[in-house]
Each structure stands twice: as structure tokens, then as C-alpha cells.
Design a protein around this motif. Structure first.
Motif, mmCIF file in Angstrom:
data_model
loop_
_atom_site.group_PDB
_atom_site.id
_atom_site.type_symbol
_atom_site.label_atom_id
_atom_site.label_comp_id
_atom_site.label_asym_id
_atom_site.label_seq_id
_atom_site.Cartn_x
_atom_site.Cartn_y
_atom_site.Cartn_z
ATOM 1 N N LEU A 75 0.634 -1.361 0.130
ATOM 2 C CA LEU A 75 0.028 0.039 0.058
ATOM 3 C C LEU A 75 0.848 1.385 0.026
ATOM 4 O O LEU A 75 0.636 2.256 -0.543
ATOM 5 C CB LEU A 75 -1.034 -0.079 1.156
ATOM 6 C CG LEU A 75 -2.014 -1.078 1.090
ATOM 7 C CD1 LEU A 75 -2.936 -1.239 2.520
ATOM 8 C CD2 LEU A 75 -3.004 -0.705 -0.116
ATOM 9 N N ILE A 76 2.035 1.199 0.784
ATOM 10 C CA ILE A 76 2.896 2.284 0.702
ATOM 11 C C ILE A 76 3.466 2.519 -0.753
ATOM 12 O O ILE A 76 3.478 3.619 -1.188
ATOM 13 C CB ILE A 76 4.217 2.175 1.639
ATOM 14 C CG1 ILE A 76 3.675 2.166 3.117
ATOM 15 C CG2 ILE A 76 5.155 3.213 1.578
ATOM 16 C CD1 ILE A 76 4.708 1.651 4.024
ATOM 17 N N VAL A 77 3.675 1.331 -1.528
ATOM 18 C CA VAL A 77 4.278 1.439 -2.828
ATOM 19 C C VAL A 77 3.123 2.113 -3.832
ATOM 20 O O VAL A 77 3.412 3.221 -4.547
ATOM 21 C CB VAL A 77 4.666 0.010 -3.459
ATOM 22 C CG1 VAL A 77 4.968 0.119 -4.753
ATOM 23 C CG2 VAL A 77 5.857 -0.206 -2.557
ATOM 24 N N ALA A 78 2.082 1.456 -3.483
ATOM 25 C CA ALA A 78 0.588 2.371 -4.253
ATOM 26 C C ALA A 78 0.585 3.864 -3.989
ATOM 27 O O ALA A 78 0.431 4.545 -5.043
ATOM 28 C CB ALA A 78 -0.422 1.539 -3.801
ATOM 29 N N TYR A 79 0.854 4.146 -2.682
ATOM 30 C CA TYR A 79 0.852 5.608 -2.514
ATOM 31 C C TYR A 79 1.861 6.258 -3.193
ATOM 32 O O TYR A 79 1.834 7.587 -3.929
ATOM 33 C CB TYR A 79 1.150 5.827 -0.914
ATOM 34 C CG TYR A 79 1.085 7.303 -0.603
ATOM 35 C CD1 TYR A 79 0.043 7.931 -0.448
ATOM 36 C CD2 TYR A 79 2.418 7.762 -0.230
ATOM 37 C CE1 TYR A 79 0.114 9.406 -0.105
ATOM 38 C CE2 TYR A 79 2.524 8.805 0.163
ATOM 39 C CZ TYR A 79 1.409 9.765 0.177
ATOM 40 O OH TYR A 79 1.201 11.234 0.630
ATOM 41 N N GLY A 80 3.118 5.695 -3.188
ATOM 42 C CA GLY A 80 4.149 6.281 -4.127
ATOM 43 C C GLY A 80 3.763 6.189 -5.550
ATOM 44 O O GLY A 80 3.980 7.509 -5.996
ATOM 45 N N TYR A 81 3.130 5.362 -6.186
ATOM 46 C CA TYR A 81 2.709 5.564 -7.623
ATOM 47 C C TYR A 81 1.711 6.641 -7.633
ATOM 48 O O TYR A 81 1.708 7.453 -8.801
ATOM 49 C CB TYR A 81 2.019 4.226 -8.054
ATOM 50 C CG TYR A 81 2.704 3.029 -8.025
ATOM 51 C CD1 TYR A 81 4.370 3.051 -8.362
ATOM 52 C CD2 TYR A 81 2.357 1.736 -7.794
ATOM 53 C CE1 TYR A 81 5.011 2.153 -8.362
ATOM 54 C CE2 TYR A 81 3.002 0.642 -7.800
ATOM 55 C CZ TYR A 81 4.431 0.822 -7.945
ATOM 56 O OH TYR A 81 5.286 -0.419 -8.042
ATOM 57 N N VAL A 82 0.703 6.800 -6.765
ATOM 58 C CA VAL A 82 -0.173 7.992 -6.836
ATOM 59 C C VAL A 82 0.527 9.327 -6.741
ATOM 60 O O VAL A 82 0.110 10.067 -7.531
ATOM 61 C CB VAL A 82 -1.180 7.772 -5.809
ATOM 62 C CG1 VAL A 82 -2.153 8.973 -5.793
ATOM 63 C CG2 VAL A 82 -2.164 6.501 -5.953
ATOM 64 N N MET A 83 1.515 9.347 -5.977
ATOM 65 C CA MET A 83 2.233 10.581 -5.617
ATOM 66 C C MET A 83 3.049 10.989 -6.767
ATOM 67 O O MET A 83 3.325 12.337 -7.155
ATOM 68 C CB MET A 83 3.057 10.637 -4.230
ATOM 69 C CG MET A 83 2.384 10.514 -2.988
ATOM 70 S SD MET A 83 1.638 12.514 -3.041
ATOM 71 C CE MET A 83 -0.225 11.939 -2.711
ATOM 72 N N GLU A 84 3.556 9.965 -7.424
ATOM 73 C CA GLU A 84 4.472 10.304 -8.656
ATOM 74 C C GLU A 84 3.625 11.227 -9.687
ATOM 75 O O GLU A 84 3.992 12.067 -10.217
ATOM 76 C CB GLU A 84 4.912 9.090 -9.154
ATOM 77 C CG GLU A 84 6.292 8.693 -8.877
ATOM 78 C CD GLU A 84 6.713 7.398 -9.510
ATOM 79 O OE1 GLU A 84 6.067 6.564 -10.140
ATOM 80 O OE2 GLU A 84 8.160 7.422 -9.632
ATOM 81 N N ALA A 85 2.288 10.321 -9.655
ATOM 82 C CA ALA A 85 1.525 10.981 -10.949
ATOM 83 C C ALA A 85 1.089 12.521 -10.441
ATOM 84 O O ALA A 85 0.763 13.419 -11.243
ATOM 85 C CB ALA A 85 0.178 10.303 -11.096
ATOM 86 N N PHE A 86 0.706 12.661 -9.138
ATOM 87 C CA PHE A 86 0.293 13.782 -8.404
ATOM 88 C C PHE A 86 1.406 15.095 -8.676
ATOM 89 O O PHE A 86 1.209 16.002 -9.046
ATOM 90 C CB PHE A 86 -0.100 13.382 -7.219
ATOM 91 C CG PHE A 86 -0.614 14.923 -6.383
ATOM 92 C CD1 PHE A 86 -1.857 15.583 -6.589
ATOM 93 C CD2 PHE A 86 0.513 15.750 -5.567
ATOM 94 C CE1 PHE A 86 -1.962 16.597 -6.224
ATOM 95 C CE2 PHE A 86 -0.025 16.718 -5.070
ATOM 96 C CZ PHE A 86 -1.186 17.254 -5.242
#
Lengths: 482, 179
Positions: A320-331
Motif C-alpha cells: 500500500l505504501i508503494v501504491a501511495y508512491g505511484y499515486v504521488m508520482e502522478a500527482f
């Protein structure tokens, strides 16, 4: 540790439901049954055919490794798919992938020790071995990527003939120190943990050469109270040192990317996101190794459903932390408004490599959500399949980060496509073979579970010892007992 | 009696549980023996306490770590400021924040090496031969039994007396260990 044996505490744990109802060790074990069960894997005289077959299969990977390295050294890095624009390619993808896998071993052996998690005990030895072999695989890639590995000492703090030193302001040099320290400390931690078990093997072995070999490696350990005292201090401090070390290593690996100005690399989210990704992929690899190991060697008493359950939960959390990383990259890309960042994320999601991007989202974010279900976590087959999926997904993540960012950076004139060659693939397969080859050797020749640590999970008593039966006062110099 | 003393390492007693060993340690210490050591297949902090063992390994590791930190930082500073100052992107020669990573890694490396080498060296290892390995029973010390040894080097040592003290702790076995 003592408290857990208290019946009242156990009852409390049983009431706490999912967290504690699965035991860390099957009931009924004693000091001797633990010792015999684990050492018998090493000390049995007949080599299991399945083991020999697995070793032979893994050694075909070694063959690939030797061929691809020989060809690389003969011809140079031009045999790889790298080019002027994409200079990193498979070598760096695989380096990051392997070193990330190694991090779970350190997390299990060090961080869980400091957090007093008893369930680490039966998996730490094998996980540390995994770390060691994964770091060895990781180390090969940058070494070969320099093209002339015999000149790798140029990375050491030694001045060249003109008196110039390596550049200490470069993350690439930080990486040399971080990874070599990590390899050294992991090896020290692993060997320190092995010493008392090597002494057990020395004492249990029947064959004279086995006795001598283990005797040599055990350094003459005899379990003296004074020795244990220093041992515990050293082991605890090693755990305390390894904890920030493991975080620093993948942070420094992420600096290799983040300190540059390449769109898709130059982001402050990278260090925590890399560390979480490392632990995520590492736990996936631990599960990939442990699930077959415990059924083939009948170790389900020691590596219980509790372990699978907990490891699956760690995977879910880090995933889930990694998923958050993916979202933040896009953001970040969107919020920065920087055209190059926007072009980068657009290229990742909808460009030529879109399949890799969405495959990694599927493998790393969507499929692992099944781990929310207890049934999935406790089913070794589904858990094993998810662990494989995450291993692949994390490889794809590094592929996307390394390759898509370099393929399309600032100027269209500097754009290029990257295609790995068969030598890239062969070298990668070769390291996988090396990893399993080393792991199979480890299973056969060293205790896969830390015997002395397992002893701390049962009452420190020998139930077969009956007062008076063996109580003879003897002056026989050879020792009275058979 | 007297001519035997030099060839005797000590008297060894075997126990079936950690609790019995702790009890025996206390009793033997109370009897005034100083050169006493316990042996167990797993770490038992209570035994160390009962025998009054302490270690200064942690201070040694701290010194090792500090040496690593100073070496790491000093090396980078000396190279970048004194030996070969190199202008990289207009940064100051003494750009200390970029030296932190390697300083940290060197601290960890030196501490870990001190911890392991220190532990092994202070324990007097590697030691391929030890008189206790002469005892066949002692092989169980790495499996499921607990041992206590009163060494002949103890100033108060007397064979008959030592045997008597150990026998009073209700061991499974008492035996003499030759050198």
C-alpha cells in the motif's frame, strides 16, 4: 519472551483473535526435538534426489551466467541493449531488484528482533541467507556494467596516477560505500547467528570430517555463560546497526536516481517509496522460498501458518505504501505543472511502454489486495502465486523507472528506444540460477532455521532427564556417559 | 591428591533444566567459588547474573563506531579540501552535507566489525581445543542439557569439596574433566 509461555497470557492471546491464535511453533516440541529436527536436514547421510535435481537445474543458470559474463568481457558492454540515451538498462534494473529483495532478510532479522517479534525466529536464518545471495547477485551488475570489472578499484578511495580521487559528492560513490557496507554487515550478522548452531552441528555430527568442518567453523564455541553475554550484546547491537543501515542502503540507491535531473527520477518521494518497495519485493521472495521449503522439508511445525499470515500482512502494508508512491508520482507531475514531468507521466501511462506500466499497477497494486482476506493469506497456494506476481511486478516497476525515463527525456533529438538483447536476458537468468544454486547449497549444508533461537520458544528444560537415573559420580577421565 | 591437580581442569555437573542450573550457580557462588562457568544450549541472562558476569563490549563497539565516523568524515574532508580540492558545480570544497552518507556507512561498518571481532576475541575464540571437549557428556551442552563447571584454577579448589558442593545441587551427573 517468558511472558508468552504463561497460560494466562496465552489465553489472552487466543481471545485477541487473528493476531495470536496461530502458534509460532507447533505444541509438544522440546529442546532436543527442535535440535534433532533441524540438524537432521544437514546431517542426514543420504542426499535427497529432489534436492540434487533442483541443484542441477539451478546450476544450468550458472552455466548461462558464465557464458554471458565471458561474452561480455570479451566484447564489451556493446553486447547489451544499452545505447547513448538509455545507458542503464537491465544492469541497473536488476541491481535494484536484487538489492531490494535482500532488504526483507535484514528487516526480518534486525527490525523484527528489535520489535521483539517472536515469529521472526524460525524464518530469520533463511531470510538472511537470501539477503546474502541477493546482494551477491546485485553486486555483479554494477561491477559488470563498468565494462572492465578488473578496474573496479577505481571506485575505492585511492588516488589515480594524476592524484585525483573519486568524487565524494556523487551518489554513485555513496552507493559503493552503502552496498559494500551492507554486504559486509549482512555477512557478519549471518555468521554471528550461525556460530552456536555450528557448534551444535559439530556435537551432533557422527562423521569425522563433518565434525571437523563444523568444529572449525564453530570457532570452538561451547555455550559458556560469559560467551553468551557478549554474544547477546553483539547480536543486539548488530540488529540496531542493521536497522538504519537497511533504510540507508535503499535510500542511497534511490539517490542514484533522485539526485539527477531526469524527469521521473528527480522526486523527493523516491527514498521512502524505494525502501517500501524493497521490503515489499523482499517479503515476496521470502514467501516464494519458504512456502515450498516448509512443505518439502516438513518444517510446518516451525514455519507455521502464523508466519505466512504475518508475512502476507507485511506485504499488504508495504504494497500500500508503494501504491501511495505511484499515486504521488502522478500527482507531483500534475501539480508541478512542469511540461517535462507531465510528458514523463503521460509517456509512462499512455506511451509506447504503457503495457509495462499498467501491468505493474495490476501486479503490485490490484492483485495483492486479495491479501485483505484471511483465507487467501492462510492458503499457501494462493499466497505463493501472489508472491510470484509481486516479484514480477516489482521488476516491472524498476524497468518502468529506469527505461521509460531515459528513453524520453528533454530533447526529442535525445530520444531513443531500448531493447534488451539475449545477453541481457541470459545474464539476468544466470543470476537467478546463481541465487537458487547458492540457496540450495545453504539448505543442505547449514541449518535453515536458527536452532538456538528456536530453543528460546520452548521451556528451557529436558523432559527426558530423570533425576537419579544418570546421577553417577565418576572419576572416569573419558567421561562416564555414552 | 596434590600430584593430580595440574592435570585436572575442573569438576563438571550436568542439569536437566535452566532453573536447576541457575539454582546451582547461586549455591556454588555462595560457597565462595570464583572460577565457575555455566554452559547452556541457549542464552540465559539469569545465569550470567547469578555468576556476576559483565561485559564492556558495548563501550568497545561505541569506540569502534566513533573511529569509523571520524575516519569517514576525515577522509572525505582531507581529500576534498586539502589533498585535491576540485570545484564541482561551484560548491564549496568543504561541502559537508554530501559527506554525511559515507560517514554514516563507515560508522556502521566499523561498529559492526568491532561488535563481531570484539565478541569473538573477548571470548577467546577461535579456540579449537578446550579441556571441556574431553567430556563426552559435554556434547549435550549444545543440545538439551545445562552444565556447571568449578575450575581447578579456583584458589579455594579442593576436589572432594567441589564434588560435594555440586552433588548437593542434585545434578544428573558429576564428573572430573582432565586437561
Amino acid at each position: 519472551m517468558q511472558a508468552a509461555k504463561d497460560p494466562a497470557v496465552q489465553e489472552h492471546h487466543a481471545l485477541a483473535g487473528d493476531r495470536q491464535d496461530l502458534p509460532v511453533i507447533a505444541p509438544g516440541h522440546t529442546l532436543s526435538s527442535i535440535t534433532d529436527k533441524i540438524t537432521s536436514i544437514v546431517l542426514r547421510r543420504d542426499t535427497p534426489l529432489a534436492w540434487a535435481a533442483s541443484l542441477a537445474f539451478a546450476s544450468t543458470g550458472l552455466f548461462f551466467l558464465a557464458i554471458s559474463i565471458a561474452w561480455l568481457l570479451a566484447k564489451g558492454t556493446g553486447v547489451w541493449g544499452i545505447n547513448n540515451e538509455v545507458g542503464w538498462g537491465f544492469a541497473i534494473i536488476n541491481f535494484v531488484w536484487w538489492i531490494g529483495i535482500g532488504h526483507a532478510g535484514t528487516l526480518i532479522s534486525a527490525i523484527l528482533l528489535l520489535l521483539n517479534q517472536q515469529w521472526r525466529t524460525s524464518i530469520n536464518r533463511a531470510a538472511e541467507a537470501m539477503t546474502l545471495f541477493a546482494v551477491a547477485c546485485a553486486g555483479m551488475f554494477p561491477l559488470l556494467h563498468v565494462g572492465r570489472p578488473w578496474l573496479a578499484f577505481w571506485l575505492f578511495p585511492i588516488p589515480n596516477t594524476m592524484g585525483v580521487w573519486p568524487q565524494f559528492r556523487s551518489p554513485l560513490l555513496w552507493d559503493v560505500f552503502a552496498v559494500s557496507t551492507y554486504a559486509t554487515v549482512s555477512a557478519l550478522f549471518w555468521f554471528t547467528g550461525l556460530i552456536p548452531d555450528l557448534a551444535t552441528l559439530r556435537d551432533q555430527a557422527k562423521h569425522i570430517w563433518a565434525k571437523r568442518a563444523f568444529g572449525m567453523l564453530a570457532l570452538g564455541w561451547r555455550g559458556a555463560a560469559k560467551h553468551w553475554e557478549r554474544y547477546e550484546v553483539a547480536y543486539l547491537i548488530l540488529a540496531g546497526l542493521s536497522t538504519p543501515l537497511v533504510v540507508s542502503v535503499h535510500t542511497v540507491v534511490s539517490f542514484d536516481f533522485a539526485v539527477s535531473i531526469v524527469p521521473g527520477w528527480h522526486a523527493t518521494i523516491l527514498p521512502p517509496y524505494f525502501v517500501a518497495g524493497a521490503i515489499y519485493s523482499g517479503f515476496a521472495m521470502v514467501l516464494t522460498l519458504m512456502i515450498p521449503l516448509r512443505s518439502v522439508y516438513g518444517l510446518k511445525d516451525f514455519i507455521t501458518d502464523r508466519h505466512l499470515n504475518n508475512m502476507a500482512k507485511v506485504m499488504l502494508a508495504t504494497g500500500l505504501i508503494v501504491a501511495y508512491g505511484y499515486v504521488m508520482e502522478a500527482f507531483y507531475a500534475w501539480y508541478s505543472g512542469a511540461p517535462y514531468e507531465l510528458a514523463m507521466i503521460n509517456n509512462r501511462m499512455f506511451g509506447d511502454a504503457w503495457k509495462s506500466y499498467w501491468a505493474l499497477i495490476l501486479f503490485n497494486v490490484l492483485i495483492p489486495q486479495l491479501l485483505w482476506f484471511r483465507k487467501v493469506r492462510l492458503n499457501p497456494v494462493t499466497l505463493f502465486m501472489i508472491s510470484i506476481v509481486v516479484n514480477i511486478g516489482m521488476w516491472l516497476e524498476r524497468y518502468v523507472i529506469v527505461v521509460t525515463s531515459l528513453e524520453r527525456d528533454f530533447m526529442p533529438s535525445a530520444w531513443a528506444d531500448y531493447y534488451p538483447t539475449k545477453w541481457d536476458v541470459m545474464l539476468y537468468v544466470g543470476t537467478v540460477g546463481f541465487f537458487f544454486f547458492a540457496f540450495f547449497l545453504f539448505i543442505r549444508f547449514l541449518p535453515v532455521i536458527a536452532v538456538f533461537e528456536m530453543r528460546t520458544l520452548v521451556p528451557a528444560r529436558d523432559p527426558s532427564a530423570k533425576k537419579g537415573v544418570g546421577a553417577t559420580t565418576s572419576s572416569n577421565k573419558e567421561g562416564a556417559h555414552p | 591428591m596434590h600430584h593430580e591437580t595440574p592435570t585436572l581442569y575442573g569438576v563438571l555437573a550436568e542439569f536437566g533444566s535452566a532453573d536447576e542450573l541457575v539454582e546451582a550457580c547461586k549455591r556454588v557462588k555462595a560457597a565462595g567459588y570464583e572460577k565457575v562457568e555455566a554452559y547452556s544450549p541457549l542464552p540465559l541472562p539469569e545465569v550470567g547474573h547469578a555468576l556476576g558476569h559483565t561485559t564492556k563490549l558495548s563501550s568497545l563497539i561505541f569506540c569502534g563506531g566513533m573511529t569509523g565516523a571520524l575516519t569517514g568524515f576525515g577522509m572525505q574532508t582531507w581529500i576534498s579540501v586539502i589533498d585535491y580540492p576540485l570545484n564541482v558545480g561551484g560548491r564549496p570544497f568543504f561541502s559537508w552535507p554530501s559527506f554525511i552518507v559515507i560517514t554514516f556507512e563507515m560508522t556502521v561498518l566499523f561498529s559492526a566489525l568491532t561488535a563481531v571481532i570484539g565478541m569473538i576475541a573477548l571470548n577467546g575464540l577461535p579456540q579449537p581445543y578446550h579441556p571441556l571437549f574431553n567430556s563426552a557428556a559435554f556434547e549435550r551442552a549444545s543440545r538439551n542439557r545445562f552444565f556447571l563447571c568449578i575450575e581447578a584454577a579456583d584458589p579455594r579448589f579442593d576436589l572432594a569439596e567441589a564434588k560435594k558442593v555440586l552433588a548437593s545441587t542434585q545434578p544428573l551427573l558429576v564428573e572430573e574433566v582432565p586437561h
